[in-house]
Scaffold this active site. Structure first.
Site, short mmCIF file in Angstrom:
data_model
loop_
_atom_site.label_atom_id
_atom_site.label_comp_id
_atom_site.label_asym_id
_atom_site.label_seq_id
_atom_site.Cartn_x
_atom_site.Cartn_y
_atom_site.Cartn_z
N TYR A 31 16.98 25.57 35.21
CA TYR A 31 17.66 26.01 36.88
C TYR A 31 18.40 27.07 36.49
CZ TYR A 31 20.26 23.93 41.24
OH TYR A 31 20.31 23.87 42.22
N HIS B 257 19.98 12.98 41.78
CA HIS B 257 21.16 12.88 41.68
C HIS B 257 22.03 11.94 41.85
CE1 HIS B 257 21.12 17.26 42.89
NE2 HIS B 257 21.69 17.71 41.64
N LYS C 256 19.24 2.30 43.39
CA LYS C 256 19.86 1.09 43.02
C LYS C 256 20.45 0.09 43.49
CE LYS C 256 19.16 4.04 38.65
NZ LYS C 256 20.16 5.14 37.51
N1 LIG Z 1 22.43 18.76 45.82
C1 LIG Z 1 23.33 19.32 45.38
O1 LIG Z 1 23.44 18.30 44.49
C2 LIG Z 1 23.28 21.31 44.62
C3 LIG Z 1 24.47 20.82 44.30
C4 LIG Z 1 24.66 22.71 44.02
C5 LIG Z 1 23.46 23.66 44.76
N2 LIG Z 1 22.78 23.36 45.39
C6 LIG Z 1 21.36 23.85 46.04
O2 LIG Z 1 21.18 24.01 47.38
C7 LIG Z 1 20.42 23.92 48.28
C8 LIG Z 1 19.99 22.80 48.63
O3 LIG Z 1 19.64 21.79 47.89
P1 LIG Z 1 19.06 20.28 48.79
O4 LIG Z 1 20.09 19.27 48.14
O5 LIG Z 1 19.02 20.63 49.90
O6 LIG Z 1 18.00 20.42 47.91
P2 LIG Z 1 16.66 19.14 48.38
O7 LIG Z 1 17.41 18.00 49.72
O8 LIG Z 1 15.90 18.81 47.19
O9 LIG Z 1 16.31 20.34 49.43
C9 LIG Z 1 15.19 21.38 48.79
C10 LIG Z 1 14.47 22.57 49.87
O10 LIG Z 1 13.71 22.88 49.41
C11 LIG Z 1 12.34 23.17 49.67
N3 LIG Z 1 11.67 23.73 49.29
C12 LIG Z 1 11.47 23.51 48.34
N4 LIG Z 1 9.80 24.23 47.18
C13 LIG Z 1 9.92 24.78 48.57
C14 LIG Z 1 9.25 25.53 48.30
N5 LIG Z 1 7.72 25.85 47.27
N6 LIG Z 1 8.90 26.56 49.50
C15 LIG Z 1 9.89 26.45 50.16
N7 LIG Z 1 10.62 24.99 50.66
C16 LIG Z 1 10.71 24.96 48.56
C17 LIG Z 1 12.22 21.35 50.45
O11 LIG Z 1 11.12 22.02 51.16
P3 LIG Z 1 10.33 20.42 51.34
O12 LIG Z 1 11.08 19.35 51.19
O13 LIG Z 1 9.71 21.10 52.84
O14 LIG Z 1 9.47 20.44 50.50
C18 LIG Z 1 13.52 21.16 50.58
O15 LIG Z 1 13.71 21.85 52.51
C19 LIG Z 1 19.75 24.74 46.53
O16 LIG Z 1 19.33 25.92 46.43
C20 LIG Z 1 19.78 23.40 45.34
O17 LIG Z 1 19.82 24.33 44.20
C21 LIG Z 1 22.01 21.72 45.41
#
Ligand SMILES: NC(=O)c1ccc[n+]([C@@H]2O[C@H](COP(=O)([O-])OP(=O)(O)OC[C@H]3O[C@@H](n4cnc5c(N)ncnc54)[C@H](OP(=O)(O)O)[C@@H]3O)[C@@H](O)[C@H]2O)c1
Length: 309
Positions: free
Chosen positions: A130, A173, A181
């Site tokens: 990642y 996370h 849990k």
């Molecule tokens: N969560 C954290 O703690 C964290 C920390 C630092 C950075 N980030 C970054 O923040 C961003 C958002 O994270 P999040 O926590 O909101 O993630 P999330 O809730 O897991 O959402 C991921 C999103 O990506 C979409 N996605 C995944 N595979 C895809 C594909 N093949 N085509 C189109 N869309 C796709 C999903 O769409 P569907 O649900 O429709 O499949 C969903 O809308 C990410 O770039 C992540 O790396 C997150």
């Protein structure tokens, strides 16, 4: 501005729906366009012709998922980012803001984490697939800027939490996993088993704050270097667990050490650059309020939440 938001169905994407903004936000998820497929990605840009893109879509998961599926995390994230940034360049999209993460910083940095250190050594071994895929967003954005003049910028959040998170018991996370849990354990009046020993320190940022910050950067930032955007208040995992326990009304004991998934001991970051751009410390929602709201959202929406079944 017409702003296209990839990952619009995820936790951060959903937070954009709560914002009061004059921009026209178009939120898309996998069902709209599977961004692993170059043709779908091109179709998305041709249809929407955005003035700006906030690129959130990614394969995202907690420490266990990042380790167990390290190859998949690399493959999928590299492909999604390549397709989105390349299509944006070819379509002449005026601005793209993509998300990195503080977990992509080197394993032995100088603390606090500052943006200039992102490529200064290998990332932690628990999530290197990642991490390297995310680091390449920075490379791709800067390469396109240098060769093609693209105004592609990047932001670096730390640990995020909020409504509509992924609550899967092993692939999520730390905060959503604790909520789920504890909720299950409370139904059987059992103690809850949490991973690690509770001592690592982490910084957490509320997804709604992040959504506001990302719009702020779209409006105010045009430089090639990444910007750390997280709230820099550090809290031990044990302290977080006790707050989640209170807000989830969980009455049983917490037992530590269910697995040795623990990660780095601490990774404080500097958000000085964001503050210099004009974001204010007091614009972050207080952690307890954001956590309480997130727990209440969980209790209200369970079992209709991601990762419940
Ligand atoms: N969560 C954290 O703690 C964290 C920390 C630092 C950075 N980030 C970054 O923040 C961003 C958002 O994270 P999040 O926590 O909101 O993630 P999330 O809730 O897991 O959402 C991921 C999103 O990506 C979409 N996605 C995944 N595979 C895809 C594909 N093949 N085509 C189109 N869309 C796709 C999903 O769409 P569907 O649900 O429709 O499949 C969903 O809308 C990410 O770039 C992540 O790396 C997150």
């Amino acid at each position: 501005m017409k702003i296209l938001i990839t990952g619009g169905t995820g936790m951060v994407g959903s937070a954009f729906r709560q914002l009061d903004t004059c921009h026209n936000l178009i939120l898309v998820g996998t069902k709209d366009y599977d961004l692993l497929k170059p043709s779908k990605c091109t179709e998305m840009f041709i249809k929407h012709k955005p003035d700006a893109v906030v690129h959130l879509a990614a394969r995202v998961g907690g420490i266990k998922a990042n380790t167990d599926f390290v190859g998949d995390f690399y493959d999928e994230n590299i492909k999604i980012n390549m397709n989105v940034l390349r299509s944006a360049r070819l379509m002449g999209t005026p601005k793209v803001l993509s998300l990195l993460s503080t977990c992509i910083y080197p394993d032995n940095p100088i603390y606090p984490l500052t943006e200039d250190q992102i490529h200064n050594g290998p990332p932690h071994k628990s999530n290197f697939g990642y991490a390297y895929a995310k680091r390449m967003i920075d490379v791709q954005s800067r390469a396109y800027r240098q060769q093609h003049g693209c105004n592609f910028i990047t932001a670096v959040p730390n640990n995020l939490f909020g409504e509509n998170d992924n609550y899967h018991l092993s692939d999520s996370h730390v905060i959503p996993a604790m909520m789920h849990k504890m909720h299950l354990a409370s139904r059987t009046n059992s103690p809850v088993e949490l991973w690690g020993d509770g001592t690592p320190l982490r910084e957490f940022t509320y997804s709604r704050d992040l959504a506001k910050i990302l719009l702020f950067l779209i409006e105010n930032y045009n430089d090639e270097t990444p910007v750390n955007v997280g709230n820099t208040f550090e809290c031990s995992i044990e302290e977080v667990a006790l707050k989640v326990k209170e807000f989830m009304h969980f009455k049983e004991d917490i037992v530590w050490g269910a697995t040795n998934h623990q990660g780095q001991q601490r990774k404080p970051s500097s958000n000085q650059k964001l503050l210099d751009i004009g974001w204010k410390k007091e614009d972050y929602t207080p952690f307890d309020k954001a956590l309480k709201d997130s727990c209440q959202w969980f209790l209200k929406n369970y079992p209709n939440i991601r990762g419940a079944s």
